[in-house]
Design an enzyme around this catalytic site. Sequence first.
Site, PDB file in Angstrom:
ATOM      1  N   GLU A  28      -4.533   0.488  -2.271  1.00 53.65           N
ATOM      2  CA  GLU A  28      -5.902   0.973  -2.064  1.00 53.65           C
ATOM      3  C   GLU A  28      -5.998   2.472  -2.238  1.00 53.65           C
ATOM      4  O   GLU A  28      -5.007   3.192  -2.228  1.00 53.65           O
ATOM      5  CB  GLU A  28      -6.452   0.559  -0.696  1.00 53.65           C
ATOM      6  CG  GLU A  28      -6.223   1.542   0.388  1.00 53.65           C
ATOM      7  CD  GLU A  28      -4.836   1.400   0.902  1.00 53.65           C
ATOM      8  OE1 GLU A  28      -4.591   1.743   2.063  1.00 53.65           O
ATOM      9  OE2 GLU A  28      -3.971   0.935   0.111  1.00 53.65           O
ATOM     10  N   HIS A  36      -0.922  -4.533   4.982  1.00 54.21           N
ATOM     11  CA  HIS A  36      -2.392  -4.654   4.932  1.00 54.21           C
ATOM     12  C   HIS A  36      -2.895  -5.861   5.716  1.00 54.21           C
ATOM     13  O   HIS A  36      -3.832  -6.543   5.300  1.00 54.21           O
ATOM     14  CB  HIS A  36      -2.880  -4.750   3.482  1.00 54.21           C
ATOM     15  CG  HIS A  36      -2.718  -3.466   2.742  1.00 54.21           C
ATOM     16  ND1 HIS A  36      -3.538  -2.390   2.959  1.00 54.21           N
ATOM     17  CD2 HIS A  36      -1.814  -3.073   1.802  1.00 54.21           C
ATOM     18  CE1 HIS A  36      -3.146  -1.378   2.171  1.00 54.21           C
ATOM     19  NE2 HIS A  36      -2.100  -1.769   1.466  1.00 54.21           N
ATOM     20  N   ASP A  78       1.654  -5.068  -1.745  1.00 52.21           N
ATOM     21  CA  ASP A  78       1.736  -3.627  -1.983  1.00 52.21           C
ATOM     22  C   ASP A  78       1.920  -2.847  -0.692  1.00 52.21           C
ATOM     23  O   ASP A  78       1.593  -3.319   0.394  1.00 52.21           O
ATOM     24  CB  ASP A  78       0.457  -3.154  -2.647  1.00 52.21           C
ATOM     25  CG  ASP A  78      -0.744  -3.474  -1.775  1.00 52.21           C
ATOM     26  OD1 ASP A  78      -0.884  -4.665  -1.401  1.00 52.21           O
ATOM     27  OD2 ASP A  78      -1.519  -2.561  -1.436  1.00 52.21           O
ATOM     28  N   GLU A  79       2.414  -1.647  -0.852  1.00 49.25           N
ATOM     29  CA  GLU A  79       2.433  -0.630   0.196  1.00 49.25           C
ATOM     30  C   GLU A  79       2.920  -1.127   1.544  1.00 49.25           C
ATOM     31  O   GLU A  79       2.242  -0.966   2.553  1.00 49.25           O
ATOM     32  CB  GLU A  79       1.022  -0.050   0.386  1.00 49.25           C
ATOM     33  CG  GLU A  79       0.501   0.645  -0.857  1.00 49.25           C
ATOM     34  CD  GLU A  79      -0.845   1.301  -0.591  1.00 49.25           C
ATOM     35  OE1 GLU A  79      -0.978   2.486  -0.900  1.00 49.25           O
ATOM     36  OE2 GLU A  79      -1.763   0.633  -0.073  1.00 49.25           O
ATOM     37  N   VAL A  80       4.077  -1.751   1.566  1.00 50.95           N
ATOM     38  CA  VAL A  80       4.622  -2.199   2.837  1.00 50.95           C
ATOM     39  C   VAL A  80       5.362  -1.030   3.499  1.00 50.95           C
ATOM     40  O   VAL A  80       6.233  -0.411   2.888  1.00 50.95           O
ATOM     41  CB  VAL A  80       5.573  -3.393   2.643  1.00 50.95           C
ATOM     42  CG1 VAL A  80       6.082  -3.874   3.991  1.00 50.95           C
ATOM     43  CG2 VAL A  80       4.846  -4.511   1.923  1.00 50.95           C
TER      44      VAL A  80
END
Lengths: 536, 536
Positions: A2, B271, B331-333
């Site tokens: 994001e 997320h 994503d983005e862990v």
Amino acid sequence: MEAASFVTFGQYLRPNFYFLLLIFLQNGPPIVEGVWPLPQTFTSSIERYPLSPEAFYFEYGSQSAAQQGCSVLDGAFMRYFPLLFPDYTGNGVLRLYGDKPFHLVVTVDRDDCESYPHEDSSERYNLSVSARQASLNAETVWGALRGLETFSQLVYQDDFGSYFVNKTDIADFPRFQFRGILLDTSRHYLPVQTILQTLDAMAYSKFNVFHWHIVDDPSFPYQSRTYPDLSSKGAFHPMTHIYTQSDVRRVISHARLWGIRVLPEFDSPGHTKSWGKGQSDLLTPCYKGSSLSGTFGPVNPILPSTYQFMATLFKEVSLVFPDSHIHLGGDEVNFSCWSSNPDVRAFMKKMGFGVDFTKLEAFYMENIVNITSALNKTAIVWQDVFDYHERRSSLSVVEVWKGGCYLCEVRRVVKAGLRVILASPWYLDQPGPTHNWARFYTVWPLAFKGTEEQKKLVIGGEVCMWGEYVDATNLTPRLWPRASAAAERLWSDEKQTSSVDKAFPRFQDFRCKLVRRGIRAEPLYVGHCKHEYQGR
Amino acid sequence: MEAASFVTFGQYLRPNFYFLLLIFLQNGPPIVEGVWPLPQTFTSSIERYPLSPEAFYFEYGSQSAAQQGCSVLDGAFMRYFPLLFPDYTGNGVLRLYGDKPFHLVVTVDRDDCESYPHEDSSERYNLSVSARQASLNAETVWGALRGLETFSQLVYQDDFGSYFVNKTDIADFPRFQFRGILLDTSRHYLPVQTILQTLDAMAYSKFNVFHWHIVDDPSFPYQSRTYPDLSSKGAFHPMTHIYTQSDVRRVISHARLWGIRVLPEFDSPGHTKSWGKGQSDLLTPCYKGSSLSGTFGPVNPILPSTYQFMATLFKEVSLVFPDSHIHLGGDEVNFSCWSSNPDVRAFMKKMGFGVDFTKLEAFYMENIVNITSALNKTAIVWQDVFDYHERRSSLSVVEVWKGGCYLCEVRRVVKAGLRVILASPWYLDQPGPTHNWARFYTVWPLAFKGTEEQKKLVIGGEVCMWGEYVDATNLTPRLWPRASAAAERLWSDEKQTSSVDKAFPRFQDFRCKLVRRGIRAEPLYVGHCKHEYQGR
């Protein structure tokens, strides 16, 4: 993936903290979230009173100079009723026996109901909310309007939809007398409905001047009675993209009912390309070498016909727009066309201006200021005119718009004894991240060295919404709620409103109030409003 | 004082030139301004045919596999009639005797009227417009929909409001099969109406995938049949800020009628904060030193219950969303919580992952991909999963979203034999100047070294509209018309659409078409549309 991962937040945003806070406010005990812009003095308690739309009454106090029949207040009562009770359908099916009546009693010292708000109008009011009654006292109907707005922001609903107002005492007045928004209806045409809705939203933030930058290079939408060719040839479309006399009256009348002045701007000598289409010999013919290039520059300042035309046009404008002030523009004049023209050069020589075209512009502006003075209008000009002008005593009000050290310019203007309107920090037309609202909030208009008398010459500020990239499709979310950040700076006490941190939750809440009222004010950050925008 | 003085324009904008051009187009002979996105082959002549709403007929060709009763095409005929004839009120008062009939004859090879569009659906069509008839031929009803959109953009009105269409021949097909828009309904809730209107606007630009990023950290608005607590506890509000099963069906059904796939994303293991509110033991408990900190991290990857929960949830999701693909996020862990947790660390040791938490994430994603594979769904993941994953063969489609050299990443993915969706250059959620549309236009998705086979693995691209600063108040002007710049890149031939200069007037015209259809698409620069946006 994001977008947040690309964004740097100022410390003040603390999204998670506020997110939790808002959650608490929603599920916790009902709390008044506050008023925007913040009143000068504000005391409230947790003691709350139920309000019922079926038993709520606007009233004129017995000592009030204005009584029923007062167009401004009667109209305001009509408008505020659905704003106070947005869910109320009027069916009355659920009317509860025994709802206790609540009276909002309005008392004003002067019956200025049929007048227009002007530069010295008092907007001071006192509001006291207690059980079954609220007293709103003001010197003028305009002050009463501001108090009604405040009262409307005090009313809230609990989770079951019941209305409440808390015990509150407010004494309030604006910090600055001039709190404006500029709309540009030349670069894009704005339908009258869009302007009217903007006036509504302005009143919600206690703005009081609509600066109507009505014409400019791209189009001339003002339909003049005296010079109809200006719009029939200079508007984007002669029928659909104009403001008729009736349209203008409608805007002025709507603004008056909200206590908003309409300040028209007819910018010259630059920014006038569209004028040339409907008025021959008005613009300066440019030369390429010794022959006409076929293009035109600023208004031709050397012809008597120019000033005859302007005198006639401004006579009409001064009758159409009742405000005592008029904006004459005077910014960004490109001298290359003037200097290409041999007649202009000859005139310069005759007048002893040498090759200093700023003197020619000053000469032109002096003439236009004299024309409008003779019509009893006080002129406002962009700072360029002050910067160029030698005989500054003929000037009255200067609007500072350029970037850089704008307070340096403010200081120069007030040292010359002229009044100032500050616009530089509030150019909102350029799209920017919504969360940059703090940039428009943390502006300190008086943070320059000067005497008290000099500081009093700063009469206010203005949000500018230029039209290059803005029309009816995107005006509202681009303007709101960011313009409201400027509104609080211009209305409220600076010391009480210096913290962005403290302002943020109240600002979020105010933004939701705008949305509830049908204003497409964009979100400040992740979160929600109890009532989201439902339109398309 | 206007804002333009602060803006640097790219050479391509040449506002004055285009301004004059548009003036010419409006006052000159009626000219078809073109179609957006540009068809692959397009021939038109100045020969024009009048159209009358009273004598215009949609028809199925006698050879068409679909006939009356075809839901997709019957519905499209209903929707396109008012788009073709926006002024027509149906009163018929002005019906002229002797209006010659015009037939738009639609022929499709397959009766796929009741199916859903899928990743291999042909969208190819041929459109031939001649006197009193247009023939639209396509393999599928989805291709016919694209042709109807093109036809609708060919119809124009003269100054008197009469409708015309020029002689035209078009053979058209999309460059990429996947042309998506992502909406994020977690950071702000978007009312169903807002989603439906976005689907309409997507169809006008020939987008064919709605990527529904339905849940995320801030809220869980999807109302699950199996786990109703997820939304009743995880949504911003359990009643007003959720998508019921009926809402979801409505979105899918509306999308289908426009030939748009709905690709749901249930992003995990990161997320997922909002998931934890309605499902205990799902998220990893974080530790501070040797004791629980009270906060939670990503989904807990070490518990069998996690996978049981996910299997049940995805079984439901796979039934609710008919598309063959599902987006699993990944994503983005943030690994800090996992690494704080002693049970997770013990699991890592047991599995031989050492201290490489990317292996743990890969393990988790592998399990989730297997769950969805067993449900006959093809998984799409964000590029992070590809970057971390060792056993890449289990992956199918990778969405590239990070900035920097995104084509380098595209190349890596296709070299591994996986399919790619490109999102990096099309992050439109961040507010930016409208005139930066060219940035989204001048994107060359295949400009990397690779074989023809590898380039075929780039299946398309996607515009991402993350929700930090976007809700129903500002979604539309932020998305349109800039997303349409990406749409042309994804549909049209690159060589024919490499010039921003050439595209600009056609893009201006297309933006006005969107406005005419009630889409609040923001302006690109100074100017006007014949019909401005009139809503509030």
